[in-house]
Design a protein around this motif. Structure first.
Motif, PDB file in Angstrom:
ATOM      1  N   ALA A  75       0.834  -1.203   0.000  1.00 11.67           N
ATOM      2  CA  ALA A  75       0.000   0.000   0.000  1.00 11.67           C
ATOM      3  C   ALA A  75       0.868   1.253   0.000  1.00 11.67           C
ATOM      4  O   ALA A  75       0.620   2.197  -0.768  1.00 11.67           O
ATOM      5  N   PHE A 174      -3.875   4.703  -0.940  1.00 10.76           N
ATOM      6  CA  PHE A 174      -4.168   3.369  -0.439  1.00 10.76           C
ATOM      7  C   PHE A 174      -3.972   3.334   1.075  1.00 10.76           C
ATOM      8  O   PHE A 174      -3.096   4.011   1.612  1.00 10.76           O
ATOM      9  N   ASP A 175      -4.779   2.540   1.744  1.00  6.97           N
ATOM     10  CA  ASP A 175      -4.744   2.444   3.194  1.00  6.97           C
ATOM     11  C   ASP A 175      -3.568   1.559   3.617  1.00  6.97           C
ATOM     12  O   ASP A 175      -3.615   0.342   3.467  1.00  6.97           O
ATOM     13  N   SER A 176      -2.523   2.167   4.147  1.00 11.66           N
ATOM     14  CA  SER A 176      -1.322   1.420   4.524  1.00 11.66           C
ATOM     15  C   SER A 176      -1.534   0.560   5.764  1.00 11.66           C
ATOM     16  O   SER A 176      -0.670  -0.243   6.115  1.00 11.66           O
ATOM     17  N   LEU A 178      -3.814  -1.627   5.845  1.00 14.10           N
ATOM     18  CA  LEU A 178      -4.256  -2.907   5.302  1.00 14.10           C
ATOM     19  C   LEU A 178      -3.059  -3.613   4.668  1.00 14.10           C
ATOM     20  O   LEU A 178      -2.541  -3.165   3.649  1.00 14.10           O
ATOM     21  N   ARG A 179      -2.630  -4.703   5.273  1.00 15.88           N
ATOM     22  CA  ARG A 179      -1.488  -5.440   4.736  1.00 15.88           C
ATOM     23  C   ARG A 179      -1.853  -6.136   3.430  1.00 15.88           C
ATOM     24  O   ARG A 179      -1.019  -6.342   2.556  1.00 15.88           O
ATOM     25  N   GLU A 182      -5.738  -3.957   0.148  1.00 16.65           N
ATOM     26  CA  GLU A 182      -5.679  -2.499  -0.018  1.00 16.65           C
ATOM     27  C   GLU A 182      -6.254  -2.075  -1.359  1.00 16.65           C
ATOM     28  O   GLU A 182      -6.815  -0.983  -1.492  1.00 16.65           O
ATOM     29  N   ASP A 183      -6.160  -2.959  -2.356  1.00 12.51           N
ATOM     30  CA  ASP A 183      -6.734  -2.638  -3.663  1.00 12.51           C
ATOM     31  C   ASP A 183      -8.266  -2.733  -3.624  1.00 12.51           C
ATOM     32  O   ASP A 183      -8.967  -1.875  -4.173  1.00 12.51           O
ATOM     33  N   ASP A 185     -10.181  -2.237  -1.077  1.00 10.56           N
ATOM     34  CA  ASP A 185     -10.611  -1.027  -0.374  1.00 10.56           C
ATOM     35  C   ASP A 185     -10.671   0.161  -1.331  1.00 10.56           C
ATOM     36  O   ASP A 185     -11.631   0.940  -1.340  1.00 10.56           O
ATOM     37  N   LEU A 227     -11.311  -4.843   6.470  1.00 10.48           N
ATOM     38  CA  LEU A 227     -11.903  -4.004   5.430  1.00 10.48           C
ATOM     39  C   LEU A 227     -13.394  -3.784   5.702  1.00 10.48           C
ATOM     40  O   LEU A 227     -13.909  -2.669   5.572  1.00 10.48           O
TER      41      LEU A 227
END
Length: 401
Positions: A75, A174-176, A178-179, A182-183, A185, A227
């Motif tokens: 992300a 992108f939400d870092s 989220l490991r 993230e895509d 999301d 998510l």
């Protein structure tokens, strides 16, 4: 075909995040430079690789903007790419995946023909570690239904998505935290706000191999729950307190998690999540695709759906046993769907048996499906398949001749 030497209407920035993918990165870059519509810049973000990634970049004869960072996750690598990109359009390519030569041409042609379109996605083909094709998906949804469809599950792959940069500027990076996912999301955020259109052609090749992030089942499932919490709130103790859209989202997410665990050889955990899914959104039990996936059992993702590698009778016993246990303790609302559930389960088994050429077994499953859930006779595709199975291989072959 657009003239690659003329000044394009759009400047295209291709962003490739990578982490220890030197073995595949060279091939990914080759697919970018082979495009019939050339991008204006190619950006590679190295997320702390310890392999020969730098050497791969130095070996390239084409210009590449190369950035290195400590290992912070995909992300953050994508966000670095967004910050440094100068193009009007952002195209993503994961470093183990490939574009068909006409990918950008097809996307740009659609964007040039309709100024109201904010982004485009295409179908894709899954390939194995050696590049051999496995299966394809060309699913698209109308723009006004895309968000609703994505709530039920992500069917977009990042290398197939090209979106105007101003859209990312508006929704943020992108939400870092989220490991993984993230895509997913990001597609939820974009589809809820912008006009994204699909091309029903497989123009991207997605590589399935042992070190894919999706091979981490626990991590993938936890990312999906995280998510959901971000978009729909934490699941309360009282399911009835959830609004309908959240119940649908959690229901489909738990179904996906159930299938992941069953596929990964943890059927008990998988069926536990399927029970949760049916409690939150009972209509899941009426969907044929639920049982088609369950009937594939623990078949690996790379070969999922390949009937030549499937023991249908064994998987059928596990599927029907799981349904028996699910309905043994389910509430009245779920019990009302018992006929539809078993009918669609038998139908899925009939389809797989038909695909495997086991027509005798397919006929038996089809008869059970129609007996258990007579409403299936109102589906034209079911009737056609039933007639074919009754006719038999020899008659069908004679008619075709």
């Amino acid at each position: 075909m657009p003239d690659v030497d003329s000044s394009p209407v759009f400047r295209i920035s291709v962003i490739i995040p990578t982490y220890n993918r030197a073995a595949y990165l060279r091939e990914a870059l080759a697919s970018v430079f082979a495009q019939t519509f050339a991008p204006q810049e190619v950006i590679v973000i190295d997320d702390g690789s310890t392999d020969e990634t730098l050497q791969v970049i130095q070996d390239q004869s084409r210009p590449i903007r190369f950035y290195q960072q400590a290992h912070k996750g995909v992300a953050e690598a994508r966000n670095v790419g967004l910050r440094v990109a100068s193009g009007d359009l952002i195209a993503w390519l994961d470093s183990d995946d490939l574009w068909e030569a006409n990918f950008l041409e097809a996307v740009i042609s659609l964007l040039m023909s309709n100024e109201a379109v904010d982004g485009v996605y295409t179908g894709f083909t899954t390939i194995d570690a050696n590049g051999m094709p496995l299966r394809s998906s060309t699913r698209t949804e109308s723009s006004d239904r895309l968000y609703e469809a994505l709530v039920c599950g992500n069917f977009l792959v990042t290398p197939s998505v090209v979106v105007r940069k101003v859209c990312y500027d508006q929704v943020g990076g992108f939400d870092s935290q989220l490991r993984m996912a993230e895509d997913y999301d990001m597609w939820l955020r974009l589809s809820g706000k912008f006009h994204l259109v699909g091309i029903s052609r497989a123009l991207v090749r997605i590589r399935a191999h042992a070190t894919n992030t999706i091979s981490d089942i626990d991590g993938l499932c936890q990312a999906r729950i995280t998510l959901l919490q971000k978009h729909f709130g934490v699941l309360p103790d009282d399911d009835d307190a959830l609004p309908e859209n959240a119940r649908i989202a959690y229901g489909y997410a738990f179904r996906a998690i159930a299938i992941h665990y069953i596929e990964g050889g943890q059927p008990d955990l998988g069926w536990t999540y399927l029970v949760k899914a049916s409690r939150l959104h009972p209509p899941i039990l009426k969907r044929l695709d639920t049982y088609y996936e369950l009937a594939l059992g623990d078949q690996p993702r790379s070969y999922r759906g390949d009937v030549t590698r499937l023991n249908i009778a064994t998987n059928a016993a596990k599927l029907l046993s799981g349904l028996d246990e699910l309905f043994a303790s389910s509430a009245a609302l779920v019990q009302a769907l018992r006929g539809a559930a078993y009918g669609n389960a038998y139908l899925a088994l009939a389809m797989l048996s038909d695909q495997a050429g086991q027509w005798g077994l397919a006929r038996r499953y089809m008869l059970r499906a129609l007996y258990t859930y007579p409403a299936l006779v109102r589906q034209r595709g079911v009737v056609r398949r039933f007639v074919k199975l009754l006719a038999g291989k020899r008659l069908i072959a004679a008619v075709r001749r």
